[in-house]
Design a protein around this motif. Structure first.
Motif, mmCIF file in Angstrom:
data_model
loop_
_atom_site.group_PDB
_atom_site.id
_atom_site.type_symbol
_atom_site.label_atom_id
_atom_site.label_comp_id
_atom_site.label_asym_id
_atom_site.label_seq_id
_atom_site.Cartn_x
_atom_site.Cartn_y
_atom_site.Cartn_z
ATOM 1 N N VAL A 111 48.808 40.259 39.517
ATOM 2 C CA VAL A 111 48.054 39.617 38.436
ATOM 3 C C VAL A 111 48.327 38.111 38.443
ATOM 4 C CG1 VAL A 111 47.757 39.457 35.928
ATOM 5 C CG2 VAL A 111 47.997 41.696 37.030
ATOM 6 N N ARG A 112 49.593 37.744 38.619
ATOM 7 C CA ARG A 112 49.927 36.308 38.654
ATOM 8 C C ARG A 112 49.249 35.600 39.823
ATOM 9 N NH1 ARG A 112 55.148 38.330 37.746
ATOM 10 N NH2 ARG A 112 55.781 37.762 39.871
ATOM 11 N N GLY A 113 49.067 36.328 40.938
ATOM 12 C CA GLY A 113 48.469 35.700 42.117
ATOM 13 C C GLY A 113 46.957 35.772 42.156
ATOM 14 N N ARG A 114 46.363 36.318 41.138
ATOM 15 C CA ARG A 114 44.908 36.521 41.167
ATOM 16 C C ARG A 114 44.167 35.174 41.143
ATOM 17 N NH1 ARG A 114 41.462 40.646 37.297
ATOM 18 N NH2 ARG A 114 39.388 39.947 37.966
ATOM 19 N N ASP A 115 43.207 35.046 42.072
ATOM 20 C CA ASP A 115 42.433 33.803 42.162
ATOM 21 C C ASP A 115 41.062 34.107 42.754
ATOM 22 O OD1 ASP A 115 41.891 31.083 41.938
ATOM 23 O OD2 ASP A 115 42.656 30.640 43.940
#
Length: 628
Positions: free
Chosen positions: A370-374
């Motif tokens: 989720v933190r790396g979602r882009d």
């Protein structure tokens, strides 16, 4: 009126039309057309006999519709009753407005029953899917009151107000019920508000003041439809749109139920008009009614947005298990990450720093992926979208770090959809890497049909034919795709077009005789023949009528290609209109060629719904010919 009244009247209608036609035939070759221009005089030479025949046909059509309206009052199918009465009212309005007004009111009463039952059924389906998969992908029921309202308001503004007043009563009841709940829901706009805003949007084209009279009661609540309306209003008049938007900002700031999704809805007006992105703990939703560029607004209005947005996004997070927001913790994290570039560009530094700190704090409680979602949802309208190559590489990198087969499968699905949306058959390479066999099969069917729809839109006939040959498509989907190709090839390669239609018919006949999809597929074949070999469309339509009589579920309307992919981690649904499945278009066209024969074809339907839709189509074709 007895149940036999419609077939009997249809028979009389057919006999009268045949007699009238036979009178005209002996001299037809020597007479000018009904409205042929006289050379050099600029006036129309009217054939009295042709005019007499047309008057008779119009009178017959009106009588047929009046009888049909009487029969519709006894239909057990409330949706069919409402649509029949409303459509007949629309056609009869010029000739008999009082009768039409009465029919509109009867249609409205039936439509209320239909919409309430449709909502109940949809909620049941959602609960069942959520219990099974954790999320849902359910197509909304037809908005029958909306159909009646649009037809009635077009004919009589006072009648439109009458129906809207009834929706207001429902709106007030829904507002009371909503007040008893723990949170507002930006995903579900009450039906009364939706209808009011829909009608207001139509009025914007001709009467802004009147549109605002309809819309203002619905703008007291922050909804996706309300903000979308303001974006359309601003294209007409800036000041009233900005004033109402400013009021929404103040409303949101003072409402403790406002959350990250409220902020996202409000951001649309300034930065992504007509495009909305919403997040939940289980996924994301992006809707777009039209692509549009960010607007230029007064600096104080933009500053007011950032003050309201920061005030909402910086609120303390509820303890675990007590979060009542629509976004949840993960959704709030993703929304801050999505909007942060706007704060960095336009908001004061201290406000931006505080928001970044909030995101970092939330980030400790969300998974790494989720933190790396882009992805494009995160960038939509705010940052340049990634290229397909960049998106593919990002997903492949995430697969390398995936810890479970379930996580890898989800990523392979995303890869397959990404490559498939680009029309590349190598999407199947990624599908084949999905470990869960059932999920692999579902994804293959979804991606193959998605590629077929896209190729048809782009008129890529070769790719459509390849997907029909090798894809995981149903017989109905293959028949539709082949019929679509046949129409595209009709002018450039007639021989191949006819051959493809034969293949489409073969696919249609592979569908079980009691399945309504067989009738839909054969209707698509008949529509394709209208373009490729019009003479043969009569026999094809007759075959479709026979198939309809063998399938109880065929109504002759609401034709659609619908595909869905529902898993524990995501839900995706796509619908594409398929008017060629319906009866109205082909019966309207055939009526232009041979009116009497078309009436006889309509008589062949044994069930109320397809026969009614065909009769209305024929009558409309006759009565609209008068206006030409």
């Amino acid at each position: 009126m007895s149940r036999l009244s419609l077939p009997v009247l249809l028979c009389l209608f057919f006999l009268c039309a045949t007699a009238a036609t036979s009178v005209a035939q002996p001299n037809e070759a020597n007479k000018p057309g009904p409205a042929k221009e006289l050379a050099g005089k600029g006036k129309a030479a009217v054939d009295p006999e042709a005019e007499r025949i047309m008057r008779e046909r119009r009178a017959q059509a009106q009588s047929l519709l009046i009888s049909l309206a009487a029969d519709a009052g006894s239909y057990n199918d409330q949706k069919l009753r409402a649509r029949t009465q409303a459509r007949i009212a629309d056609v009869l309005w010029d000739a008999d407005p009082e009768r039409a007004r009465t029919l509109f009111r009867k249609a409205w009463d039936a439509a209320e029953i239909v919409d309430q039952e449709g909502l109940r059924k949809m909620q049941e389906d959602i609960k069942q899917q959520q219990a099974k998969n954790g999320n849902s992908a359910v197509a909304g029921p037809p908005n029958v009151r909306g159909e009646v309202l649009r037809l009635a308001a077009k004919r009589d503004r006072a009648l439109g107000e009458e129906f809207l007043a009834k929706l207001k009563i429902e709106k007030d009841r829904e507002a009371t019920e909503a007040a008893d709940k723990s949170k507002a829901n930006p995903f579900d706009t009450p039906e009364g508000l939706t209808q009011r805003l829909s009608l207001a949007r139509q009025l914007l084209a001709t009467d802004v003041a009147r549109a605002l009279q309809f819309a203002d009661p619905a703008l007291a609540t922050i909804t996706r439809e309300g903000i979308d309306f303001l974006s359309y209003l601003r294209e007409k008049e800036t000041t009233p749109a900005d004033q109402r938007y400013a009021a929404m900002l103040a409303m949101a700031a003072g409402n403790l139920q406002s959350d990250a999704n409220t902020v996202s809805l409000l951001s649309s007006y300034l930065f992504t008009p007509h495009t909305f992105v919403l997040f939940t703990d289980s996924g994301a939703s992006t809707t777009s009614s039209r692509n549009s560029e960010p607007i230029v607004v007064p600096a104080e209005l933009r500053s007011a947005f950032f003050r309201s947005a920061a005030g909402i996004l910086l609120r303390p997070q509820a303890p675990p298990g007590q979060d009542q927001t629509t976004s949840g913790l993960q959704g709030k994290y993703l929304m801050i990450k999505r909007l942060l570039p706007l704060f960095e560009q336009f908001a004061p530094k201290e406000m931006t720093d505080a928001l970044r700190g909030q995101m970092d704090a939330l980030g400790t409680a969300v998974p790494e992926d989720v933190r790396g979602r882009d992805d494009d949802t995160m960038r939509e309208g705010i940052r340049p979208s990634l290229t397909n190559e960049e998106r593919e590489k990002t997903l492949l990198d995430r697969i390398e770090h995936a810890k479970t087969s379930e996580e890898r499968d989800r990523l392979y699905i995303q890869l397959a959809r990404l490559v498939g949306d680009n029309g590349e058959l190598r999407a199947r390479d990624y599908i084949n890497k999905i470990e869960d066999s059932e999920l692999r099969q579902k994804t293959r069917a979804y991606v193959d049909m998605t590629m077929t729809l896209r190729a048809a839109d782009k008129k890529d006939t070769d790719l459509v034919l390849e997907l029909v040959r090798t894809g995981e498509l149903t017989h109905l989907q293959k028949a539709w795709a082949l019929a679509t190709v046949a129409k595209l090839l009709a002018k450039t390669d007639h021989e191949k077009s006819v051959s493809v239609i034969e293949d489409a018919a073969a696919e249609a006949r592979r569908i079980d005789g009691s399945d309504p999809d067989r009738a839909r597929a054969l209707m698509a074949v008949a529509n394709a023949l209208l373009v490729s070999d019009r003479g043969k469309s009569w026999d094809a339509t007759y075959d479709a009528v026979k198939a309809a009589n063998s399938s109880e579920g065929f109504t002759g309307e609401d034709g659609v290609i619908r595909i869905a992919l529902l898993t524990k981690g995501m839900s995706s649904m796509r619908s594409s209109s398929a008017a060629d499945f319906d009866v109205s278009g082909i019966f309207s066209e055939l009526a232009k060629d041979d009116y009497s024969r078309t009436v006889e074809l309509a008589r062949g339907f044994e069930r109320e719904a397809p026969r009614t839709n065909a009769v209305i189509a024929i009558a409309r074709a006759v009565l609209e010919e008068k206006k030409k």
